[in-house]
Design a protein around this motif. Structure first.
Motif, PDB file in Angstrom:
ATOM      1  N   PRO A  11       0.808  -1.230   0.000  1.00 42.19           N
ATOM      2  CA  PRO A  11       0.000   0.000   0.000  1.00 42.19           C
ATOM      3  C   PRO A  11       0.843   1.284   0.000  1.00 42.19           C
ATOM      4  O   PRO A  11       0.451   2.272  -0.626  1.00 42.19           O
ATOM      5  CB  PRO A  11      -0.831  -0.105   1.278  1.00 42.19           C
ATOM      6  N   CYS A  12       1.985   1.277   0.666  1.00 45.70           N
ATOM      7  CA  CYS A  12       2.844   2.473   0.680  1.00 45.70           C
ATOM      8  C   CYS A  12       3.421   2.751  -0.713  1.00 45.70           C
ATOM      9  O   CYS A  12       3.523   3.904  -1.133  1.00 45.70           O
ATOM     10  CB  CYS A  12       3.969   2.315   1.693  1.00 45.70           C
ATOM     11  N   TYR A  13       3.791   1.682  -1.418  1.00 42.32           N
ATOM     12  CA  TYR A  13       4.301   1.826  -2.784  1.00 42.32           C
ATOM     13  C   TYR A  13       3.227   2.422  -3.690  1.00 42.32           C
ATOM     14  O   TYR A  13       3.486   3.364  -4.451  1.00 42.32           O
ATOM     15  CB  TYR A  13       4.755   0.457  -3.294  1.00 42.32           C
ATOM     16  N   VAL A  14       2.015   1.900  -3.580  1.00 46.17           N
ATOM     17  CA  VAL A  14       0.902   2.394  -4.393  1.00 46.17           C
ATOM     18  C   VAL A  14       0.626   3.855  -4.062  1.00 46.17           C
ATOM     19  O   VAL A  14       0.462   4.689  -4.951  1.00 46.17           O
ATOM     20  CB  VAL A  14      -0.361   1.528  -4.195  1.00 46.17           C
ATOM     21  N   ARG A  15       0.612   4.192  -2.765  1.00 47.08           N
ATOM     22  CA  ARG A  15       0.321   5.574  -2.377  1.00 47.08           C
ATOM     23  C   ARG A  15       1.425   6.517  -2.848  1.00 47.08           C
ATOM     24  O   ARG A  15       1.138   7.640  -3.266  1.00 47.08           O
ATOM     25  CB  ARG A  15       0.140   5.668  -0.864  1.00 47.08           C
ATOM     26  N   ASP A  16       2.680   6.074  -2.812  1.00 45.51           N
ATOM     27  CA  ASP A  16       3.776   6.913  -3.304  1.00 45.51           C
ATOM     28  C   ASP A  16       3.568   7.244  -4.788  1.00 45.51           C
ATOM     29  O   ASP A  16       3.715   8.401  -5.192  1.00 45.51           O
ATOM     30  CB  ASP A  16       5.127   6.210  -3.135  1.00 45.51           C
ATOM     31  N   LEU A  17       3.221   6.233  -5.563  1.00 46.58           N
ATOM     32  CA  LEU A  17       2.960   6.463  -6.991  1.00 46.58           C
ATOM     33  C   LEU A  17       1.737   7.350  -7.192  1.00 46.58           C
ATOM     34  O   LEU A  17       1.744   8.265  -8.024  1.00 46.58           O
ATOM     35  CB  LEU A  17       2.771   5.134  -7.717  1.00 46.58           C
TER      36      LEU A  17
END
Length: 70
Positions: A11-17
């Motif tokens: 989820p953190c990777y997705v939110r960063d993008l």
């Protein structure tokens, strides 16, 4: 036989993008007022990051379509 759960993106990777996409969209629409918005919120961009969450489902879909694996 039970199915194994489908792997998901962090989820953190997705939110960063999503946040990067959201910032680009704001720059396009607000003509450079993103930094002013962050300063006005007085939270180092946390509200902006939360608002970027609206892009998370779309970000996941693009990652899937582009063939990225979690």
């Amino acid at each position: 036989m039970p199915r194994e759960p489908k792997p998901t993106f962090d989820p953190c990777y997705v939110r960063d993008l999503s946040e990067k996409v959201y910032r680009i969209r704001l720059e396009q629409e607000c003509a450079g007022n993103v930094e002013r918005m962050i300063a006005k919120d007085e939270d180092d961009g946390q509200k902006l990051r939360n608002r970027a969450g609206q892009y998370d489902p779309l970000t996941r879909a693009y990652l899937d379509v582009l063939g990225f694996k979690p």
